[in-house]
Design an enzyme around this catalytic site. Structure first.
Site, short mmCIF file in Angstrom:
data_model
loop_
_atom_site.label_atom_id
_atom_site.label_comp_id
_atom_site.label_asym_id
_atom_site.label_seq_id
_atom_site.Cartn_x
_atom_site.Cartn_y
_atom_site.Cartn_z
N TYR A 71 43.06 25.89 58.02
CA TYR A 71 42.39 27.09 57.51
C TYR A 71 43.39 28.23 57.30
CZ TYR A 71 38.85 30.70 56.96
OH TYR A 71 38.07 31.71 56.46
N PHE A 123 41.18 38.04 27.35
CA PHE A 123 40.30 36.87 27.39
C PHE A 123 38.90 37.32 27.81
CE2 PHE A 123 38.52 33.07 29.53
CZ PHE A 123 38.46 32.27 28.42
N ASP A 124 37.86 36.52 27.48
CA ASP A 124 36.49 37.01 27.70
C ASP A 124 36.15 37.28 29.17
OD1 ASP A 124 36.46 34.30 28.14
OD2 ASP A 124 34.71 33.86 26.92
N ASP A 214 48.67 38.33 32.24
CA ASP A 214 47.72 37.24 32.40
C ASP A 214 48.55 36.02 32.02
OD1 ASP A 214 46.01 35.14 31.91
OD2 ASP A 214 44.41 36.38 31.08
N ALA A 216 48.31 32.69 32.28
CA ALA A 216 47.73 31.34 32.17
C ALA A 216 48.64 30.37 31.40
CB ALA A 216 46.35 31.41 31.52
N LYS A 257 45.67 25.92 33.47
CA LYS A 257 46.43 25.75 32.22
C LYS A 257 47.86 25.34 32.61
CE LYS A 257 42.86 28.46 30.93
NZ LYS A 257 41.89 28.98 31.90
N HIS A 449 27.74 32.82 25.03
CA HIS A 449 28.08 31.60 24.27
C HIS A 449 27.90 30.31 25.09
CE1 HIS A 449 31.73 32.78 26.32
NE2 HIS A 449 32.26 31.60 26.11
N1 F0G Z 1 42.97 34.24 30.99
C1 F0G Z 1 43.14 33.46 29.92
C2 F0G Z 1 44.14 33.82 28.89
C3 F0G Z 1 42.34 32.31 29.77
O1 F0G Z 1 42.52 31.54 28.70
C4 F0G Z 1 41.41 32.00 30.78
C5 F0G Z 1 40.57 30.81 30.68
C6 F0G Z 1 41.29 32.84 31.89
C7 F0G Z 1 42.09 33.96 31.96
C8 F0G Z 1 40.31 32.58 33.01
O2 F0G Z 1 40.77 31.53 33.78
O3 F0G Z 1 39.03 29.76 33.52
O4 F0G Z 1 40.68 29.70 35.39
O5 F0G Z 1 38.87 31.36 35.39
N2 F0G Z 1 40.44 30.16 29.62
C9 F0G Z 1 39.68 28.92 29.44
C10 F0G Z 1 39.64 28.59 27.98
C11 F0G Z 1 38.36 28.89 30.09
O6 F0G Z 1 38.92 27.65 27.62
O7 F0G Z 1 40.34 29.20 27.19
P1 F0G Z 1 39.78 30.53 34.55
#
Ligand code: F0G
Length: 457
Positions: A71, A123-124, A214, A216, A257, A449
Site C-alpha cells: 500500500y 483535450f475534452d 499535457d 500524453a 498513450k 458524445h
Molecule cells: N490529454 C490528452 C491530450 C488526451 O488525448 C487524453 C485522452 C487525455 C488528456 C486524458 O487522458 O484518457 O488517460 O484520462 N485521450 C483519449 C483519446 C481518451 O481517445 O484521445 P485519459
C-alpha cells in the site's frame, strides 16, 4: 524507396471477427448510431482510440512479475519514479490512474473560480476539468492549426500574440497556468516545435506564470521535432525529450498513450512545495501517493513502457504507420488533415460530405458509414464532441469537424491498413451525392458524445 523496418514480431494474437453487412447494420442501429455504444466484439478493426489499446512487450510483461503491491512505499513506485526522473528530469512524481485524474489533482490545487488556462486546443477532459473547477480554457493555437490543409510543420504551436492578449486581459492572478499539449490531439495530432515550447516557456517565466505539458504523446512530439526542426535532427529522442521538459514546471500524463500501458498516469513536478500541496488531493481522489490508483504491476509495466516509447526504431515505425495510412487515403483523394499527425489520421467531415450541412454532423456520419461498410470503428472529433458553450448553452461550431482513425500502438499490420484504406475509399466514392446527415435522437447533458444517440435525416 526506403525499406520499412518493423521493430517487433508477434508472439500472442487476439482473434477478431468481421460481422456480416446485415449484422453490422443491426448493431449500429441498436447503438443509436453512436459507436461508443457498440460492444467491442462487433468491431473488426478498432480505431476508436490509441488510449490503452497498444500491445505490451514481453519486457513489460516480465517486469510486471516484479510488481510490489504494498500500500505504501511500493518498490514498483520507486522504479516508476526513477524512470520518470531519468526521462523527463522532473524530480517529483504523483501517480494517478489515468490522464484525467492527473488533471483533477492539478486543477484542484491550482484553479479557483474565474481563473483561466490558456493553451493549444485543450483535450475534452482537460477542458471539462478546468470548467468543473469554475475556470475557463482559452484556446491560443496558431491560426494555421485551425486550417485542415495548411502545410505548417508544427500546427500544434501556440500563438504568442494570443497568449499575451490573455495575459493582458486576465493578468498573473487570474491565469492558473499555461498548458502545452504535446502532440495536440484535438488539433489533429499535430506537434509543437521546440522553438515554440521555448518561446512560451520564456514568456511564462518573464510573467511569473506556471507552465505545464499535457504530455500524453510526448515521445511522438519529440520525434517530430527531430524530423522537422533542423537544429535537432542529430539529437537523440532522449535528449530532445529532456530539452522539452526543461522548459516546463511539470506535466500531466496519460500513460495510456506514450506510457504503452492499458491504464495509468502521473503528474511530474519541479517544485517541492507544489508536490506537497498535491499529495493530499492524490490521496483523496486516487489513493496513497505511492500508488495513486494503480497496481504495482501496472507501475512496473509503465516504467518499462516509458523507456521503450523513446526508442527511435519504435517511433519511426509508429509515425510511419500513421503516415502510410494517410498517404494512401490522399492518393484516393479522401480529404484528410495535413500534415499527417502522430497517432491518427483525421478525415475532414465537411469536405468528405460536402453536400451535408455543417450542423448535421458530417464527421459523425463518416464514422457510422465506415462501420457499416467494413466493421471499422473510428471516432468523431467535431461538432458533437465540441458540445455546448457553458455560458450560453449554444452549440459550439468547432473549426474542424473530423473523423479520427486512431492507430493503437504495435497492434495492426499493413494488411489491416490496406483494408481500412479500401473501406474508406468505398464510402467516400459512394457518398458524394449525399445531402442529408444526422440529428440527435437523444442528447445527453455534459460530455455528450459518449452516450447521445442519433437519427438519420
Ligand atoms: N490529454 C490528452 C491530450 C488526451 O488525448 C487524453 C485522452 C487525455 C488528456 C486524458 O487522458 O484518457 O488517460 O484520462 N485521450 C483519449 C483519446 C481518451 O481517445 O484521445 P485519459
Amino acid at each position: 524507396m526506403a525499406r520499412t523496418v518493423v521493430p517487433y514480431k508477434i508472439k500472442i494474437v487476439e482473434p477478431i471477427e468481421l460481422l456480416s453487412p446485415l449484422e453490422r447494420q443491426e448493431r449500429i442501429k441498436d447503438a443509436g448510431l453512436n459507436v461508443f455504444r457498440l460492444r467491442s466484439k462487433y468491431v473488426y478493426i478498432d480505431l476508436l482510440t490509441d488510449s490503452g489499446t497498444g500491445a505490451m512487450s514481453h519486457d513489460q510483461l516480465s517486469q510486471m512479475m516484479l510488481g510490489d503491491e504494498s500500500y505504501a512505499g511500493s518498490e514498483s513506485f520507486y522504479r516508476l519514479e526513477e524512470a520518470i526522473q531519468d526521462i523527463m528530469h522532473l524530480p517529483f512524481v504523483i501517480p494517478v490512474h489515468q490522464g484525467r485524474a492527473a488533471e483533477q489533482v492539478l486543477d484542484h490545487v491550482l484553479i479557483q473560480k474565474g481563473m483561466v488556462v490558456p493553451g493549444n486546443t485543450h483535450f475534452d477532459t482537460t477542458k471539462a476539468h478546468i470548467e468543473f473547477r469554475g475556470g475557463r480554457a482559452i484556446d491560443c493555437t496558431i491560426a494555421e492549426g485551425r486550417d485542415a490543409t495548411c502545410d505548417h510543420p508544427f500546427k500544434g504551436n501556440l500563438d504568442l500574440g494570443l497568449l499575451s492578449q490573455a495575459y493582458e486581459k486576465y493578468g498573473r492572478e487570474q491565469i492558473a497556468y499555461v498548458l502545452i499539449t504535446v502532440t495536440c490531439n484535438s488539433g489533429g495530432g499535430q506537434p509543437v516545435s521546440m522553438k515554440n515550447i521555448k518561446e512560451v516557456s520564456e514568456f511564462c517565466r518573464q510573467n511569473g506564470l506556471p507552465v505545464f505539458f499535457d504530455a500524453a504523446r510526448f515521445a511522438e512530439n519529440a520525434y517530430f521535432i527531430q524530423q522537422r526542426e533542423d537544429e535537432h535532427k542529430n539529437k537523440s529522442i532522449r535528449s530532445i525529450v529532456r530539452e522539452m521538459f526543461s522548459c516546463v514546471d511539470g506535466c500531466t500524463m496519460s500513460a495510456k498513450k506514450d506510457g504503452l500501458v492499458p491504464i495509468g498516469g502521473f503528474l511530474a513536478l519541479r517544485d517541492e512545495k507544489l508536490f506537497e500541496e498535491m499529495k493530499p488531493s492524490d490521496i483523496l481522489f486516487e489513493g496513497f501517493y505511492t500508488y495513486g490508483g494503480m497496481s504495482g504491476m501496472n507501475m512496473d509495466a509503465m516504467a518499462q513502457g516509458l523507456m521503450e516509447v523513446c526508442e527511435e526504431s519504435y517511433l519511426a515505425h509508429r509515425i510511419n504507420q500513421t503516415a502510410y495510412l494517410g498517404q494512401e487515403l490522399i492518393k484516393r483523394e479522401v480529404p484528410i488533415v495535413t500534415p499527417i499527425g502522430g497517432h491518427a489520421v483525421f478525415i475532414d467531415g465537411r469536405r468528405f460530405y460536402s453536400g451535408i450541412p455543417e450542423d448535421e454532423f458530417p464527421a459523425q456520419l463518416v464514422v457510422v458509414e465506415i462501420y457499416r461498410e467494413g466493421g471499422i470503428r473510428a471516432v468523431e472529433i467535431g461538432s458533437c464532441l465540441a458540445g455546448r458553450d457553458p455560458d450560453t448553452g449554444h452549440n459550439i461550431r468547432p473549426a474542424l469537424d473530423l473523423c479520427r482513425l486512431t492507430i493503437p500502438r504495435r497492434v495492426y499490420t499493413q494488411e489491416h491498413f490496406d483494408y481500412i484504406v479500401d473501406v474508406v475509399d468505398t464510402v467516400h466514392k459512394s457518398g458524394r451525392s449525399r445531402r442529408k446527415g444526422l440529428a440527435f435522437d437523444m442528447e445527453t447533458k455534459g460530455i455528450r458524445h459518449f452516450t447521445s444517440t442519433f437519427k438519420e435525416l
